[in-house]
Design an enzyme around this catalytic site. Sequence first.
Site, PDB file in Angstrom:
ATOM      1  N   THR A   1      22.362-122.191  44.811  1.00 34.55           N
ATOM      2  CA  THR A   1      23.124-121.998  46.048  1.00 34.55           C
ATOM      3  C   THR A   1      22.738-120.724  46.789  1.00 34.55           C
ATOM      4  O   THR A   1      23.225-120.507  47.904  1.00 34.55           O
ATOM      5  CB  THR A   1      24.629-121.967  45.734  1.00 34.55           C
ATOM      6  OG1 THR A   1      24.887-121.029  44.689  1.00 34.55           O
ATOM      7  CG2 THR A   1      25.114-123.337  45.300  1.00 34.55           C
TER       8      THR A   1
ATOM      9  N   GLU B   1      21.061-155.375  42.295  1.00 33.13           N
ATOM     10  CA  GLU B   1      21.212-154.400  43.374  1.00 33.13           C
ATOM     11  C   GLU B   1      21.988-154.985  44.545  1.00 33.13           C
ATOM     12  O   GLU B   1      22.751-154.268  45.212  1.00 33.13           O
ATOM     13  CB  GLU B   1      19.831-153.909  43.834  1.00 33.13           C
ATOM     14  CG  GLU B   1      18.995-153.240  42.757  1.00 33.13           C
ATOM     15  CD  GLU B   1      19.685-152.044  42.131  1.00 33.13           C
ATOM     16  OE1 GLU B   1      20.543-151.424  42.799  1.00 33.13           O
ATOM     17  OE2 GLU B   1      19.381-151.729  40.966  1.00 33.13           O
TER      18      GLU B   1
ATOM     19  N   LYS C   1      22.508-117.270  45.275  1.00 34.21           N
ATOM     20  CA  LYS C   1      23.145-116.022  44.827  1.00 34.21           C
ATOM     21  C   LYS C   1      22.138-114.877  44.791  1.00 34.21           C
ATOM     22  O   LYS C   1      22.417-113.767  45.266  1.00 34.21           O
ATOM     23  CB  LYS C   1      23.771-116.247  43.441  1.00 34.21           C
ATOM     24  CG  LYS C   1      24.866-117.303  43.432  1.00 34.21           C
ATOM     25  CD  LYS C   1      25.517-117.439  42.074  1.00 34.21           C
ATOM     26  CE  LYS C   1      24.565-118.022  41.027  1.00 34.21           C
ATOM     27  NZ  LYS C   1      24.174-119.403  41.351  1.00 34.21           N
TER      28      LYS C   1
ATOM     29  N   GLY D   1      28.733-119.343  41.568  1.00 38.84           N
ATOM     30  CA  GLY D   1      28.439-120.610  42.215  1.00 38.84           C
ATOM     31  C   GLY D   1      27.466-121.436  41.422  1.00 38.84           C
ATOM     32  O   GLY D   1      26.852-120.957  40.454  1.00 38.84           O
ATOM     33  N   PRO D   2      27.303-122.709  41.784  1.00 41.08           N
ATOM     34  CA  PRO D   2      26.360-123.579  41.079  1.00 41.08           C
ATOM     35  C   PRO D   2      24.932-123.066  41.201  1.00 41.08           C
ATOM     36  O   PRO D   2      24.621-122.248  42.080  1.00 41.08           O
ATOM     37  CB  PRO D   2      26.539-124.933  41.792  1.00 41.08           C
ATOM     38  CG  PRO D   2      27.851-124.835  42.499  1.00 41.08           C
ATOM     39  CD  PRO D   2      28.028-123.396  42.846  1.00 41.08           C
ATOM     40  N   PRO D   3      24.035-123.524  40.350  1.00 42.94           N
ATOM     41  CA  PRO D   3      22.628-123.095  40.442  1.00 42.94           C
ATOM     42  C   PRO D   3      22.001-123.542  41.760  1.00 42.94           C
ATOM     43  O   PRO D   3      22.241-124.647  42.239  1.00 42.94           O
ATOM     44  CB  PRO D   3      21.964-123.780  39.237  1.00 42.94           C
ATOM     45  CG  PRO D   3      23.081-124.094  38.302  1.00 42.94           C
ATOM     46  CD  PRO D   3      24.281-124.351  39.148  1.00 42.94           C
TER      47      PRO D   3
ATOM     48  N   ASP E   1      25.224-147.644  34.842  1.00 44.23           N
ATOM     49  CA  ASP E   1      26.429-147.961  35.617  1.00 44.23           C
ATOM     50  C   ASP E   1      27.673-147.942  34.735  1.00 44.23           C
ATOM     51  O   ASP E   1      28.725-147.429  35.133  1.00 44.23           O
ATOM     52  CB  ASP E   1      26.272-149.333  36.280  1.00 44.23           C
ATOM     53  CG  ASP E   1      25.069-149.387  37.211  1.00 44.23           C
ATOM     54  OD1 ASP E   1      24.723-148.337  37.770  1.00 44.23           O
ATOM     55  OD2 ASP E   1      24.484-150.472  37.372  1.00 44.23           O
TER      56      ASP E   1
END
Length: 644
Positions: A244, A463, A246, A240-242, A539
């Site tokens: 999460t 903006e 584990k 899994g992603p960092p 952007d």
Amino acid sequence: MSDFRPEDPKNDKKKDPLWPGGPRLPDFKPFGGWKFSIIYILVLIIGLSLFNYVFMSRVNPTIDFSEFKARISSGEIKRVEITDSYFTGYTGSLARRSAGSPVIKSPYMASPEPVYRTVPLNDPDIIKLMDEKGVAYYAVSREGSAILNIIFSWVLPIAFFLIIWRFLMKRLGNMGGGVLSVGQNRAVIVAEGDIVTRFTDVAGVDEAKDELIEVVDFLKSPRKYTDIGGKIPKGVLLVGPPGTGKTLLARAVAGEAGVSFFRISGAEFVEMFVGVGAARVRDLFKQAREKRRCIIFIDELDAIGKSRINNIAGGNDEREQTLNQLLVEMDGFDATSGLIILAATNRPDVLDPALLRPGRFDRQVLVDRPDLKGREEILRIHSKTVKLSPLVDLTAVARSTSGFVGADLANIVNEAALLAVRGGRQFVLQNDFEEAIEKTVAGLQKKTRIISPEERRIVAFHETGHALIAAFTANSDPVQKISIVPRGFGALGYTLQLPIEDRYLMTEEELLGKIDVLLGGRAAEDLVFGKISTGAANDLTKATDIARKMITDYGMSERFRNVALTQRGAGMLGPQAQQEPVFHREYSEATQQYVDEEIARMVESRYLHAKNMLQEKRPLLEKVAANLLEKESLDEKEFKALLA
């Protein structure tokens, strides 16, 4: 508020803890404050050298035994001193104080006369010869000298080298392990019952917990599975992603099972010495097998488990030896022994296929980003020890943190508590959570940054262009806040959009709408001021990336419809993990030219679309920008009121 001031440097003594207002006590320094230094070793070496020079240099050299007898026969030697090691002959007679005084037979009496030394032989005639020549001879006991000789010859040198060895081993140990212990594993061993983490401390990953509950049940009652002929998986790979959770899940498994827990990082196996990694793997599994039941947790498995297919260096790679030893050890233990291996990685695409086959890491558990319900549960766990206002809505906070992992949510709760303390409040408010989210997403406010009025107008219209395009684009995320307060590194303003619900699929129209929102800022600058600035750099990067993926990955171009042009590496898990990762382009230069031209055409088309939309809403653009210049920030309600 307490005032912290440094201590007076003139009064450097410690205060008595039993008498805080009393005088300061002197520092306690054992052995008079003596500290070990290499200078003392040098002084010891010099002292031993001087002792050897002063005392040992006075010993006379030896002569042949035959020459020694000849000098006795010639009458040159008048007296002989006999020891276990030498015969020492003196040419002068024994001194007497006066007539009738006893003979002085001290062997240490200084004499300027010539002295001869020889090593004694088994010759009984030497005593007869000395009696015939009237030579005085006597024996001397050297017990004191022998003890000193042993001390200076053996004890002191050995002690000296032991001190040097201990000093060097201590220094090498501080540098990452002694030379004699490089093959020992560096796993952090936690005994049974010392782990307090439970499954109740883990939230947002219910599916992963369900997979691991079976592992815990096997460690508690293995006979239930072995009686029916089943075997528990040897290894469980958490992917899994960092952030999460584990590692937290692995600790929860060990805590629920109540077994010993070996925790080690993959990077700790490999050292500069060849063969150290394989030796540490052997030592780790040897210690684990000695336990009745235990869990080995290898964090960051990709550090030693990278695929050997793309090994460009070739040869006898140290990391490859470590991986080979790990594969052998995982095949070498019985599945019913109670030893289970847990491993975690966020790069499963680079792992060697031999690690992922059945029999090694049988079960592969995906620990993904939490959904809305999972984020709310994580926030409630981390806010148990935080004083929250009754008006705080954690559901709204969870809805505003789409895509955040458990570590991000824990950081937001902590930042909100710090903001409440900074504001002098006793409870955390909803505004503290909102500010913590903005701080995490956009960065820290730069209130002291001075911006010219002309730049403020450019930022305000920029903006506002983003916000208006987002408001009038179908299926676009709603605008939560518009601000021209500088934040983070170089951000002069920002438009915060937060999704209403978690999304896992996006249509072609929604992707084009994202490009429109990203280009809305530059389109507003061009429309109002007739010129563009560098404020849209980020952007443009994001818009170009979306357009490129639409053409190369998603098959959304006119010429290559439904065709994926890029060949990427293996996915997260599954049979595709057995394939060799590919990192090069597999299409021609002509196709690359088409991709570049199509990206430019698509971005230009969406830019004109956004500019035309803003031209139609020009009065609204002026109105919102004017309010933004006045208030510096607009929330969701204020923005919707202006649109109404």
